[in-house]
Structures are given as C-alpha cells and as structure tokens.
Design a protein around this motif. Sequence first.
Motif, PDB file in Angstrom:
ATOM      1  N   LYS A   1      49.946  -8.678 105.753  1.00  0.00           N
ATOM      2  CA  LYS A   1      49.600  -7.503 106.556  1.00  0.00           C
ATOM      3  C   LYS A   1      50.717  -7.130 107.529  1.00  0.00           C
ATOM      4  O   LYS A   1      50.841  -5.976 107.912  1.00  0.00           O
ATOM      5  N   THR A   2      51.516  -8.096 107.913  1.00  0.00           N
ATOM      6  CA  THR A   2      52.602  -7.861 108.869  1.00  0.00           C
ATOM      7  C   THR A   2      53.888  -7.380 108.189  1.00  0.00           C
ATOM      8  O   THR A   2      54.898  -7.213 108.851  1.00  0.00           O
ATOM      9  N   PHE A   3      53.857  -7.135 106.877  1.00  0.00           N
ATOM     10  CA  PHE A   3      55.056  -6.746 106.130  1.00  0.00           C
ATOM     11  C   PHE A   3      55.585  -5.396 106.607  1.00  0.00           C
ATOM     12  O   PHE A   3      54.845  -4.435 106.754  1.00  0.00           O
ATOM     13  N   LYS A   4      56.892  -5.342 106.851  1.00  0.00           N
ATOM     14  CA  LYS A   4      57.563  -4.105 107.235  1.00  0.00           C
ATOM     15  C   LYS A   4      58.476  -3.703 106.089  1.00  0.00           C
ATOM     16  O   LYS A   4      59.402  -4.432 105.736  1.00  0.00           O
ATOM     17  N   ASP A   5      58.204  -2.557 105.506  1.00  0.00           N
ATOM     18  CA  ASP A   5      58.949  -2.057 104.356  1.00  0.00           C
ATOM     19  C   ASP A   5      60.384  -1.705 104.762  1.00  0.00           C
ATOM     20  O   ASP A   5      60.601  -0.830 105.597  1.00  0.00           O
ATOM     21  N   PRO A   6      61.373  -2.393 104.151  1.00  0.00           N
ATOM     22  CA  PRO A   6      62.780  -2.068 104.462  1.00  0.00           C
ATOM     23  C   PRO A   6      63.301  -0.884 103.643  1.00  0.00           C
ATOM     24  O   PRO A   6      64.492  -0.679 103.552  1.00  0.00           O
TER      25      PRO A   6
ATOM     26  N   ALA B   1      52.597  -0.046  98.705  1.00  0.00           N
ATOM     27  CA  ALA B   1      52.467  -0.393 100.122  1.00  0.00           C
ATOM     28  C   ALA B   1      51.010  -0.387 100.563  1.00  0.00           C
ATOM     29  O   ALA B   1      50.631  -1.131 101.467  1.00  0.00           O
TER      30      ALA B   1
ATOM     31  N   LYS C   1      64.051  -8.761 100.821  1.00  0.00           N
ATOM     32  CA  LYS C   1      65.314  -8.159 101.273  1.00  0.00           C
ATOM     33  C   LYS C   1      65.985  -7.459 100.096  1.00  0.00           C
ATOM     34  O   LYS C   1      65.983  -7.961  98.972  1.00  0.00           O
TER      35      LYS C   1
ATOM     36  N   MET D   1      49.525  -3.495  99.157  1.00  0.00           N
ATOM     37  CA  MET D   1      50.345  -4.629  99.608  1.00  0.00           C
ATOM     38  C   MET D   1      50.728  -5.536  98.441  1.00  0.00           C
ATOM     39  O   MET D   1      50.532  -6.748  98.481  1.00  0.00           O
TER      40      MET D   1
END
Length: 86
Positions: free
Chosen positions: A53-58, A36, A83, A39
């Motif tokens: 940069k806008t990635f949200k870790d699920p 993370a 996903k 990235m």
Amino acid sequence: MRKIIVSAAAAALLASGSVAFAAVKHTTGTIKTFDATAMSLVLDDGSSFTLPKTFKDPGLQVGEKVRVSWEMSGKNKVAEAVKIAK
C-alpha cells in the motif's frame, strides 16, 4: 549442563536457518502489465508481484526494464522496491 549447551546450540542453528529464507530476493525483467489500482506488477517472464500500500510509482510503464526487490509472504511475492533499470 552439557545438555543445555547442546540444546541452545541446536536452537540457534535452527533459528539462523529461518532467517536465511526471509532474505530479500531480486528479479530483473521487462514489465508486461502494471496495475496501480490493483497494486500488481507482472514481468514478461510471468513473475507476478503484489505491491504494498505504501508503494510510490517511479513512473513505471509497460515494456520498461525494472529491478524488483521482493520477499515471499505466504504464497505471494511482495515487492519491497521497484526501480527502473538502465
């Protein structure tokens, strides 16, 4: 007049071809490494992706099966979405 129409048709054909290459691709695999901070995401088949940069870790974890939606940016595969696959 005929030359203008033929030129316009040829330009439209060439422009539509470049749009096809920009289409989002999908890859399914198991996470080999996920960093993370850097990235980056690598799947067990060796596919490597850069995360935006806008990635949200699920809640990604090594060994988990995922589906990655990505596009090429230069020589890099940039993940649009990651996903968890069920």
